[in-house]
Write a protein that holds these residues in place. Structure first.
Motif, PDB file in Angstrom:
ATOM      1  N   GLN A  38      59.370  93.111   6.625  1.00 38.00           N
ATOM      2  CA  GLN A  38      60.049  94.040   7.541  1.00 38.00           C
ATOM      3  C   GLN A  38      61.402  94.488   7.002  1.00 38.00           C
ATOM      4  N   ASN A  77      64.989  81.837  16.647  1.00 37.97           N
ATOM      5  CA  ASN A  77      64.096  82.991  16.619  1.00 37.97           C
ATOM      6  C   ASN A  77      63.609  83.283  15.187  1.00 37.97           C
ATOM      7  N   HIS A  78      63.616  82.223  14.361  1.00 41.62           N
ATOM      8  CA  HIS A  78      63.207  82.356  12.962  1.00 41.62           C
ATOM      9  C   HIS A  78      62.128  81.322  12.635  1.00 41.62           C
ATOM     10  N   LYS A 131      62.222  89.491  14.849  1.00 34.90           N
ATOM     11  CA  LYS A 131      62.484  90.876  15.219  1.00 34.90           C
ATOM     12  C   LYS A 131      62.852  91.741  14.013  1.00 34.90           C
ATOM     13  N   GLU A 191      65.451  91.168  11.962  1.00 39.59           N
ATOM     14  CA  GLU A 191      66.894  91.187  11.710  1.00 39.59           C
ATOM     15  C   GLU A 191      67.266  90.196  10.610  1.00 39.59           C
ATOM     16  N   SER A 246      64.486  87.386  10.954  1.00 40.39           N
ATOM     17  CA  SER A 246      64.033  86.911  12.262  1.00 40.39           C
ATOM     18  C   SER A 246      62.697  87.534  12.631  1.00 40.39           C
TER      19      SER A 246
END
Length: 290
Positions: free
Chosen positions: A51, A94-95, A120, A122, A118
Motif C-alpha cells: 500500500q 493497528n499493525h 490502514k 499509514e 499500518s
C-alpha cells in the motif's frame, strides 16, 4: 528492562532469525497474522506494505530484554504480557506484529518484528525510535513490577562508587592546571591512569566522553554531573580567553583531527557558557563590594 528498536528492510531474514529453533525460540506475540512460517509471515507483511511502496525500511525490529534475574522467573504468559504491552506502548496495536522469546543464553529476551505500514496503509514514524523503545520498555517494566533501567544503572553506579570518586578527584586536579585544549586535558588525565575516550558518531560529531579507570568504563555524566561533555568543553574553552565564552565552537581539534559538535552538545555548551558568564559577573560584582 531494556528496549532497543530500529527500522529495517530485511524482513524475512529477520523473522527467520527470530524463529530460529536453535535459540529455543517460542512465539509469544502474533497480531493480525495467520502464517505459520517466516515466509508466510513475510508475505502477509508484504501485502500490507504494497500500500506504500515508497517506504523501503518498512519493518520495525525491537529487542526487549528483562534483567538476567527477572528473566529466570518469567514464564511464557509473562513474556506474552511483556510483548503485548510493549506493542501498545509503542502505538502499534493497528499493525501486524510477531514476537519470539530467545532463551539460548542466560539472558532471556524477546525479538519483536512489526509492520511499519499500518492496516490502514499509514507509515509509522520512526524518528527517535531507539529512545522511544527505551521509554516503552521502562514503562512496561514499571507496570509489571520488573526491574527498571534506572534501578540497574543506580546499582551499577553504587558498585563503582570508589572509581567514580577517584576519577572525579583526578579530573578536578587536572582542571586546576587550566588545560587550554581537549588534547591537553586528555593527556593529563592519561598521565594519572584515567583513559578519556571521545564518543564520536558516524557523522564525525563529538557527543561526549567516557572514562576508563580500574575496570570501570563510565560516561562523564555517570562519574559526576559536572563531567558531562558539554560542561568539560565549556570549562576548558574559558581557559583560552574571556571573550570566547560567548561563542560555541562549531569544530574542535581532538587527537590530531577535527571533529564537529553534535547539535545537542552545542546547545548544552551554549547554556553552560551562559551560566559561567553570569557566575563570573556575579562573583566579580561581589568582589567589588568589599
Amino acid at each position: 528492562m531494556i528496549g532497543k528498536g530500529q527500522s529495517i528492510s530485511r524482513t524475512q531474514a529477520s523473522i527467520e532469525y527470530g524463529w530460529n529453533q536453535e535459540k529455543e525460540a517460542e512465539v509469544v506475540l502474533k497480531e493480525h497474522l495467520a502464517g505459520e512460517t517466516p515466509k508466510q509471515i513475510t508475505d502477509e507483511f508484504r501485502i500490507i506494505q504494497s500500500q506504500n511502496d515508497r517506504c523501503t525500511k518498512n519493518t520495525l525490529s525491537f529487542v526487549v530484554s528483562p534483567t538476567v534475574k527477572d528473566g529466570k522467573n518469567l514464564n511464557h504468559r509473562d513474556l506474552e504480557k511483556i510483548a503485548q504491552r510493549f506493542i501498545k506502548e509503542m502505538g502499534l496495536k493497528n499493525h501486524q506484529a510477531i514476537g519470539f522469546v530467545h532463551k539460548d543464553k542466560q539472558h532471556t529476551h524477546v525479538h519483536i518484528y512489526a509492520n511499519r505500514i499500518s492496516l490502514k496503509g499509514e507509515v509509522y514514524k520512526d524518528s527517535f525510535i531507539g529512545k522511544r523503545s527505551q521509554i516503552a520498555a521502562d514503562n512496561v517494566a514499571k507496570q509489571l513490577g520488573l526491574t527498571r533501567v534506572r534501578e540497574v544503572q543506580q546499582q551499577k553506579l553504587q558498585e563503582l562508587k570508589w572509581q567514580r570518586v577517584t576519577i572525579k578527584y583526578l579530573n578536578d586536579r587536572v582542571l586546576e592546571t587550566r588545560p587550554k585544549t581537549l588534547d591537553d586535558y586528555i593527556q593529563k588525565m592519561n598521565a594519572r591512569n584515567v583513559k578519556v575516550i571521545p564518543s564520536i558518531n558516524k557523522s564525525n560529531q563529538l557527543q561526549g566522553f567516557r572514562f576508563e579507570y580500574q575496570g570501570a568504563n563510565l560516561k562523564g555524566s555517570e562519574v559526576h554531573r559536572s563531567m558531562s561533555g558539554s560542561k568539560l568543553i565549556a570549562e576548558i574553552s574559558q581557559n583560552n580567553s574571556y571573550s570566547k565564552l560567548k561563542e560555541v565552537p562549531k569544530t574542535l581539534k581532538l587527537v590530531n583531527t577535527t571533529v564537529q559538535l553534535s547539535t545537542n552538545m552545542a546547545s548544552k555548551i551554549a547554556k553552560d557558557l551562559a551560566k559561567q558568564v553570569i557566575k563570573r559577573g556575579l562573583d566579580a560584582g561581589m568582589g567589588m563590594g568589599y
